[in-house]
Design a protein around this motif. Structure first.
Motif, PDB file in Angstrom:
ATOM      1  N   MET A 118      -2.538   1.537  12.650  1.00 27.04           N
ATOM      2  CA  MET A 118      -3.487   0.463  12.980  1.00 27.04           C
ATOM      3  C   MET A 118      -2.862  -0.909  12.754  1.00 27.04           C
ATOM      4  O   MET A 118      -2.889  -1.774  13.627  1.00 27.04           O
ATOM      5  N   GLU A 119      -2.314  -1.122  11.564  1.00 25.92           N
ATOM      6  CA  GLU A 119      -1.833  -2.453  11.205  1.00 25.92           C
ATOM      7  C   GLU A 119      -0.673  -2.912  12.086  1.00 25.92           C
ATOM      8  O   GLU A 119      -0.584  -4.092  12.450  1.00 25.92           O
ATOM      9  N   LEU A 120       0.223  -2.000  12.430  1.00 25.13           N
ATOM     10  CA  LEU A 120       1.367  -2.363  13.267  1.00 25.13           C
ATOM     11  C   LEU A 120       1.066  -2.202  14.757  1.00 25.13           C
ATOM     12  O   LEU A 120       1.940  -2.405  15.583  1.00 25.13           O
TER      13      LEU A 120
ATOM     14  N   ILE B 110       0.818  -1.214   0.000  1.00 19.95           N
ATOM     15  CA  ILE B 110       0.000   0.000   0.000  1.00 19.95           C
ATOM     16  C   ILE B 110       0.857   1.272   0.000  1.00 19.95           C
ATOM     17  O   ILE B 110       0.536   2.252   0.637  1.00 19.95           O
ATOM     18  N   LYS B 111       1.972   1.244  -0.690  1.00 21.57           N
ATOM     19  CA  LYS B 111       2.844   2.420  -0.719  1.00 21.57           C
ATOM     20  C   LYS B 111       2.096   3.611  -1.326  1.00 21.57           C
ATOM     21  O   LYS B 111       1.524   3.506  -2.413  1.00 21.57           O
TER      22      LYS B 111
ATOM     23  N   LYS C 218      -9.654   7.034  -2.643  1.00 23.68           N
ATOM     24  CA  LYS C 218      -9.438   5.808  -3.409  1.00 23.68           C
ATOM     25  C   LYS C 218      -8.334   4.965  -2.781  1.00 23.68           C
ATOM     26  O   LYS C 218      -8.457   3.740  -2.658  1.00 23.68           O
ATOM     27  N   TYR C 219      -7.286   5.626  -2.373  1.00 22.94           N
ATOM     28  CA  TYR C 219      -6.156   4.928  -1.721  1.00 22.94           C
ATOM     29  C   TYR C 219      -6.603   4.285  -0.415  1.00 22.94           C
ATOM     30  O   TYR C 219      -6.277   3.121  -0.128  1.00 22.94           O
ATOM     31  N   SER C 220      -7.377   5.030   0.389  1.00 23.60           N
ATOM     32  CA  SER C 220      -7.827   4.526   1.684  1.00 23.60           C
ATOM     33  C   SER C 220      -8.724   3.311   1.524  1.00 23.60           C
ATOM     34  O   SER C 220      -8.606   2.334   2.279  1.00 23.60           O
ATOM     35  N   LEU C 221      -9.630   3.357   0.545  1.00 25.31           N
ATOM     36  CA  LEU C 221     -10.534   2.223   0.313  1.00 25.31           C
ATOM     37  C   LEU C 221      -9.781   1.007  -0.205  1.00 25.31           C
ATOM     38  O   LEU C 221     -10.075  -0.130   0.170  1.00 25.31           O
ATOM     39  N   LYS C 222      -8.796   1.254  -1.055  1.00 23.19           N
ATOM     40  CA  LYS C 222      -7.961   0.158  -1.558  1.00 23.19           C
ATOM     41  C   LYS C 222      -7.236  -0.529  -0.405  1.00 23.19           C
ATOM     42  O   LYS C 222      -7.216  -1.773  -0.315  1.00 23.19           O
ATOM     43  N   CYS C 223      -6.666   0.270   0.485  1.00 25.97           N
ATOM     44  CA  CYS C 223      -5.973  -0.286   1.649  1.00 25.97           C
ATOM     45  C   CYS C 223      -6.951  -1.024   2.556  1.00 25.97           C
ATOM     46  O   CYS C 223      -6.608  -2.067   3.142  1.00 25.97           O
TER      47      CYS C 223
ATOM     48  N   ILE D  91      -6.518  -4.862   3.804  1.00 22.43           N
ATOM     49  CA  ILE D  91      -6.444  -5.205   5.221  1.00 22.43           C
ATOM     50  C   ILE D  91      -7.538  -6.193   5.611  1.00 22.43           C
ATOM     51  O   ILE D  91      -7.304  -7.143   6.357  1.00 22.43           O
ATOM     52  N   VAL D  92      -8.759  -5.992   5.103  1.00 24.75           N
ATOM     53  CA  VAL D  92      -9.868  -6.908   5.390  1.00 24.75           C
ATOM     54  C   VAL D  92      -9.530  -8.315   4.915  1.00 24.75           C
ATOM     55  O   VAL D  92      -9.716  -9.305   5.632  1.00 24.75           O
ATOM     56  N   LYS D  93      -9.016  -8.428   3.695  1.00 23.01           N
ATOM     57  CA  LYS D  93      -8.652  -9.741   3.158  1.00 23.01           C
ATOM     58  C   LYS D  93      -7.549 -10.392   3.988  1.00 23.01           C
ATOM     59  O   LYS D  93      -7.545 -11.599   4.211  1.00 23.01           O
TER      60      LYS D  93
END
Length: 256
Positions: A206-208, A190-191, A240-245, A249-251
Motif C-alpha cells: 500500500m505505502e509504496l 515498522i520493521k 498489534k503490529y498492524s494497528l501500530k503501523c 501511516i495515518v499520521k
C-alpha cells in the motif's frame, strides 16, 4: 533465460523439507527458468540439514544453504536478504518449507507476473476453510477486512481486496525485494518480527503503491509436523503490529 529465486525459510522441517524440494521440481519449468533455491536455516536442531544434504545428491536446482543466528521468520529474511540479492535473480518467490503450498500453475503465474511488470504477488490459498479450524479461518477473515479497508480508505487502492492477507506464498520483482528488505528508512519505522512479516508485505504494498498480482494456489493441511504459528499469541502480535503501523501511516498522511 529468466533467473528465478525460490526462498524457503525453515526451522525444524525434517519431515517436510525433502518433499518440499521434490514438489518444487514438479511446479517450475527448469527448461524455461534458471532456478536458484535459497534454503534459509533458522536455527534448526533436528535433521533438516541431513534431509537437504540427501536431496542435494540428485538436486535439479542450484541450492544455496544460508544459516542465520536469530530465530524468527522475519529475522531470517532480513538477515539473509543481502546474500540472496547477490545472486541477482529477476524475481523471487517466497514460500513456507512445509510442503503445504501446491502452486500447480506457477509457470503461468511467473509469465503473467513478468509480462505485465508486476511488483509483488500474493498467493491466495484455495479451500482454506476446509483445511483450518474455525479460529484460524475467523482470524484470517478479520485481517482480510482490516487490510482491505485500510487499502481502500487510506490509500484509495480499490484493486487491493485481500482474500488471504496472511498467505506465506509471495512473489517479488528484484527491485521490490531490494526495497522491502534493504530500505532502511521504511524498516526503522515498522520493521516486523516473527510472523508479522505477511502483514508487513501488505502494508508496504500500500505505502509504496506497488502493482500487486493476486493468484490462486492450492493448499493442503500440514500432516507430518506441527505448525510453528500459535493462533492466539501470534494472532495478537500481528494485530498489534498492524494497528501500530496503521497509526504511523495515518499520521504520515496527516502531515502531508
Amino acid at each position: 533465460m529468466l533467473k528465478v529465486g525460490v526462498i524457503l525459510p525453515f526451522h525444524n522441517e525434517q519431515c517436510d523439507i525433502y518433499n518440499q524440494l521434490k514438489s518444487l521440481e514438479k511446479y517450475i519449468d527448469r527448461d524455461k527458468y534458471n532456478v536458484c533455491v535459497f534454503l534459509l536455516d533458522n536455527l534448526s536442531s533436528d535433521s533438516s540439514l541431513s534431509e537437504i544434504k540427501f536431496y542435494s545428491i540428485c538436486s535439479k536446482f542450484n541450492l544455496n544453504l544460508i544459516s542465520n543466528e536469530r530465530l524468527g521468520k522475519s529475522e531470517v529474511l532480513f538477515d539473509c536478504a543481502e546474500k540472496i540479492l547477490n545472486h541477482n535473480c529477476h524475481i523471487y518467490i517466497l514460500s513456507d518449507a512445509d510442503n503445504t503450498y501446491l502452486p500447480h500453475d506457477l509457470n503461468t503465474v511467473i509469465e503473467n507476473f513478468v509480462a505485465n511488470s508486476y511488483d509483488i504477488g500474493c498467493g491466495e490459498r484455495l479451500d482454506l476453510r476446509l483445511k483450518h479450524n474455525f479460529i484460524n479461518v475467523f482470524g484470517g477473515w478479520v485481517f482480510n477486512k482490516i487490510f482491505s479497508l485500510e487499502s481502500q480508505l487510506i490509500f484509495q487502492r480499490k484493486d487491493l481486496v485481500f482474500k488471504d492477507s496472511l498467505s506465506g506464498f509471495r512473489i517479488f520483482s528484484n527491485n521490490v525485494f531490494k526495497r522491502i528488505f534493504i530500505n532502511e528508512d521504511f524498516q526503522t519505522k515498522i520493521k516486523p518480527k516473527g510472523f508479522e512479516i505477511e502483514a508487513y508485505f501488505n502494508l508496504i504494498t500500500m505505502e509504496l503503491n506497488l502493482k500487486n498480482l493476486f493468484f490462486n494456489v492450492d493448499y493442503k493441511k500440514r500432516v507430518s509436523s506441527t505448525s510453528k504459528l500459535k493462533v492466539f499469541r501470534d494472532g495478537y502480535s500481528i494485530l498489534k503490529y498492524s494497528l501500530k503501523c496503521y497509526w504511523i501511516i495515518v499520521k504520515k498522511f496527516q502531515n502531508k
